[in-house]
Design an enzyme around this catalytic site. Sequence first.
Site, mmCIF file in Angstrom:
data_model
loop_
_atom_site.group_PDB
_atom_site.id
_atom_site.type_symbol
_atom_site.label_atom_id
_atom_site.label_comp_id
_atom_site.label_asym_id
_atom_site.label_seq_id
_atom_site.Cartn_x
_atom_site.Cartn_y
_atom_site.Cartn_z
ATOM 1 N N PHE A 99 0.814 -1.217 0.000
ATOM 2 C CA PHE A 99 0.000 0.000 0.000
ATOM 3 C C PHE A 99 0.844 1.263 0.000
ATOM 4 C CE2 PHE A 99 0.925 -0.038 4.569
ATOM 5 C CZ PHE A 99 1.057 1.316 4.835
ATOM 6 N N LYS A 103 -1.077 -7.195 -9.167
ATOM 7 C CA LYS A 103 -2.058 -7.248 -8.071
ATOM 8 C C LYS A 103 -1.628 -6.178 -7.064
ATOM 9 C CE LYS A 103 -3.060 -8.430 -4.378
ATOM 10 N NZ LYS A 103 -3.413 -7.375 -3.381
ATOM 11 N N GLU A 117 -4.989 -3.764 -2.024
ATOM 12 C CA GLU A 117 -6.442 -3.549 -2.016
ATOM 13 C C GLU A 117 -6.823 -2.345 -1.155
ATOM 14 O OE1 GLU A 117 -4.614 -5.799 -0.648
ATOM 15 O OE2 GLU A 117 -5.556 -6.923 0.981
ATOM 16 N N ARG A 118 -5.822 -1.790 -0.415
ATOM 17 C CA ARG A 118 -6.153 -0.671 0.463
ATOM 18 C C ARG A 118 -6.142 0.676 -0.263
ATOM 19 N NH1 ARG A 118 -2.615 -2.113 5.671
ATOM 20 N NH2 ARG A 118 -1.562 -3.582 4.312
ATOM 21 N N SER A 124 5.405 -6.924 3.335
ATOM 22 C CA SER A 124 5.972 -7.238 4.652
ATOM 23 C C SER A 124 6.738 -8.568 4.603
ATOM 24 C CB SER A 124 4.846 -7.305 5.683
ATOM 25 O OG SER A 124 3.936 -8.309 5.301
ATOM 26 N N CYS A 148 9.601 1.853 3.462
ATOM 27 C CA CYS A 148 10.492 0.755 3.841
ATOM 28 C C CYS A 148 11.914 1.255 4.044
ATOM 29 C CB CYS A 148 10.471 -0.342 2.801
ATOM 30 S SG CYS A 148 11.162 0.212 1.267
ATOM 31 N N GLU A 178 8.972 -4.140 13.076
ATOM 32 C CA GLU A 178 8.794 -2.947 12.238
ATOM 33 C C GLU A 178 7.531 -2.218 12.687
ATOM 34 O OE1 GLU A 178 7.711 -3.742 8.118
ATOM 35 O OE2 GLU A 178 8.884 -2.021 7.462
HETATM 36 P P1 NAD Z 1 1.580 -6.620 3.042
HETATM 37 O O1 NAD Z 1 2.630 -7.657 3.109
HETATM 38 O O2 NAD Z 1 0.468 -6.658 4.019
HETATM 39 O O3 NAD Z 1 0.885 -6.638 1.596
HETATM 40 C C1 NAD Z 1 1.638 -6.621 0.404
HETATM 41 C C2 NAD Z 1 0.836 -7.315 -0.685
HETATM 42 O O4 NAD Z 1 0.626 -8.682 -0.310
HETATM 43 C C3 NAD Z 1 -0.542 -6.712 -0.924
HETATM 44 O O5 NAD Z 1 -0.790 -6.670 -2.305
HETATM 45 C C4 NAD Z 1 -1.480 -7.665 -0.193
HETATM 46 O O6 NAD Z 1 -2.756 -7.742 -0.784
HETATM 47 C C5 NAD Z 1 -0.757 -8.999 -0.319
HETATM 48 N N1 NAD Z 1 -1.033 -9.895 0.810
HETATM 49 C C6 NAD Z 1 -1.291 -9.533 2.091
HETATM 50 N N2 NAD Z 1 -1.494 -10.619 2.857
HETATM 51 C C7 NAD Z 1 -1.354 -11.695 2.052
HETATM 52 C C8 NAD Z 1 -1.439 -13.109 2.269
HETATM 53 N N3 NAD Z 1 -1.706 -13.621 3.465
HETATM 54 N N4 NAD Z 1 -1.221 -13.915 1.223
HETATM 55 C C9 NAD Z 1 -0.949 -13.412 0.000
HETATM 56 N N5 NAD Z 1 -0.863 -12.086 -0.261
HETATM 57 C C10 NAD Z 1 -1.061 -11.228 0.743
HETATM 58 O O7 NAD Z 1 2.344 -5.210 3.086
HETATM 59 P P2 NAD Z 1 1.714 -3.752 3.176
HETATM 60 O O8 NAD Z 1 1.175 -3.542 4.557
HETATM 61 O O9 NAD Z 1 0.836 -3.481 2.014
HETATM 62 O O10 NAD Z 1 3.029 -2.866 2.982
HETATM 63 C C11 NAD Z 1 3.888 -2.505 4.023
HETATM 64 C C12 NAD Z 1 5.067 -3.449 4.114
HETATM 65 O O11 NAD Z 1 5.776 -3.458 2.870
HETATM 66 C C13 NAD Z 1 6.095 -3.008 5.150
HETATM 67 O O12 NAD Z 1 6.562 -4.145 5.819
HETATM 68 C C14 NAD Z 1 7.204 -2.387 4.318
HETATM 69 O O13 NAD Z 1 8.473 -2.399 4.921
HETATM 70 C C15 NAD Z 1 7.166 -3.253 3.105
HETATM 71 N N6 NAD Z 1 7.775 -2.592 1.956
HETATM 72 C C16 NAD Z 1 8.993 -3.049 1.563
HETATM 73 C C17 NAD Z 1 9.629 -2.428 0.504
HETATM 74 C C18 NAD Z 1 10.966 -2.899 0.049
HETATM 75 O O14 NAD Z 1 11.374 -2.486 -1.015
HETATM 76 N N7 NAD Z 1 11.663 -3.754 0.774
HETATM 77 C C19 NAD Z 1 9.015 -1.366 -0.170
HETATM 78 C C20 NAD Z 1 7.750 -0.945 0.268
HETATM 79 C C21 NAD Z 1 7.145 -1.581 1.337
#
Ligand code: NAD
Length: 498
Positions: free
Chosen positions: A148, A172, A175-176, A225, A280, A382
């Site tokens: 997101f 994909k 969704e938020r 994450s 991140c 985090e």
């Molecule tokens: P998230 O892991 O909750 O979601 C990321 C994606 O995964 C979304 O599209 C979501 O729909 C999907 N997803 C969520 N739960 C899932 C599941 N159980 N099974 C399959 N798919 C699933 O992350 P977020 O809250 O959207 O984003 C924040 C996180 O992203 C933080 O931890 C941040 O550090 C990380 N981030 C990392 C980088 C990097 O380059 N390392 C960059 C941006 C964000």
Amino acid sequence: MTTIGHFINGETCLEAHRTQQVFNPSTGTSENEVAIASKQTVEQAIAAAEAAFPAWRNTPVLKRARVMFKFKELLEKNADKICELIGSEHGKIVHDAAGELQRGIENVEYACGAPEFLKGEYSKNVGPNIDSWSEMQPLGVVAGITPFNFPVMVPLWMFPMAIVCGNTFVLKPSERDPSSTLFIAQLLKEAGLPDGVLNVVNGDKEAVDTLLYDPRVQAISFVGSTPIAEYIYTTATSQGKRCQALGGAKNHAIIMPDADIDNVVSSLLGAAFGSSGERCMALSVAVAVGDEIADQVIEKLKNEIQKLKFGHFSDKSNDFGAVITAQHKAKVIGYIDSAEQQGATIVVDGRQAAPEGYENGFYVGPTLIDQVRPDMVSYKEEIFGPVLQILRVNTMQEAMDLIDQHEYGNGTCIYTRDGEAARYFSDHIQVGMVGINIPLPVPVASHSFGGWKRSLFGDLHAYGPDGARFYTRRKTITQRWPSANIREGAQFSMPTLN
Ligand code: NAD
């Protein structure tokens, strides 16, 4: 209530197997819902991408690059609308959204160079009348799953490069906050991209699992994450897919006793509280080497933090906005509570934040916590909110040990005037992206982005030269056209030049 749909084969698709509310974090209200794709809808998107692949793969790379040139123009022309869409669903203030968009556009500019970076390698006369060359061929249908916090920039790390390399794509997004991502995908159609080359499906685990298990999908790029990144990587690779999965972070800054304090304070403010700490690469931990510098930095930070303004995304005088959801706000506050319960000192407390007129928005004020210890939950995990924690150590080596022992290894920074110390730090620290007096060392588009340890699962980093490698596979061709008067008999030993 408006329903935000999918974008499949160049058309908007409103199939809503289930729906989920999308909020405006600045106000805490919701006027939109997003369609959550079923397995069948995702399969439709994969089929569209598969059907578009043969023609797109054979489209000359210069023509593919020209679509990206036009796309860059359209992103710039529509910048205000894109930033408004980002702000209204993410909560980040418009000038921060403009920065996100600009960093995304730089990846499109890099993709425009594909005729140069896809040239491959050629060697003449590797043997008698034998020439050899290596090509970078596209993989086929590839997929991206994005978080997101950068609804425009992170998708732009992925699909321009994948597509310019000749692949077709299923994205994909989160969704938020799906609207800005959907909008830029539609701009790519306007730029001349054939239908089916880029498809967007909104959804949750059901959509992601369909992409992970479908044999037509050759590769998966993920950013999100760490627990989900690990799940994506282990599942995708068990299905024989190529995968890069970028995860979470806990980025430390070391403040050396000789650091320029004004530079430390001003750059820590932006790096810790910008985008409400939902980056991140946010600096969420400062490790002060010695109590003297710790006290000086905290005193100055305390004063400067009181002056920060946060509130509605569209108010340009704000420094940052709301966090993404009410649940996330509660989680961030929970970490501040736990630090307090475990004995840390809350120097500036943002738990009661409520900007006037937006009391229902998802706000956490800037928070500064001192006397944090490595065993505290708020240090180990985090937080992803506007919270800066200070640890105190006696030597640079102790500070480096803390960083190296942490689960994450995304970004880090050292503040110092000592070149020898900075060089030692950048050479030895177990982190993928390092800043020297630079708080957010996010690599430019011509370098690649990626952390170490549990901040990245996979070998290749995102975008730049690693991106081109990730979205192509090497084929090496060795050729001879035997002349009529040279005929060799059968050779049974391994061919050599000897
Ligand atoms: P998230 O892991 O909750 O979601 C990321 C994606 O995964 C979304 O599209 C979501 O729909 C999907 N997803 C969520 N739960 C899932 C599941 N159980 N099974 C399959 N798919 C699933 O992350 P977020 O809250 O959207 O984003 C924040 C996180 O992203 C933080 O931890 C941040 O550090 C990380 N981030 C990392 C980088 C990097 O380059 N390392 C960059 C941006 C964000």
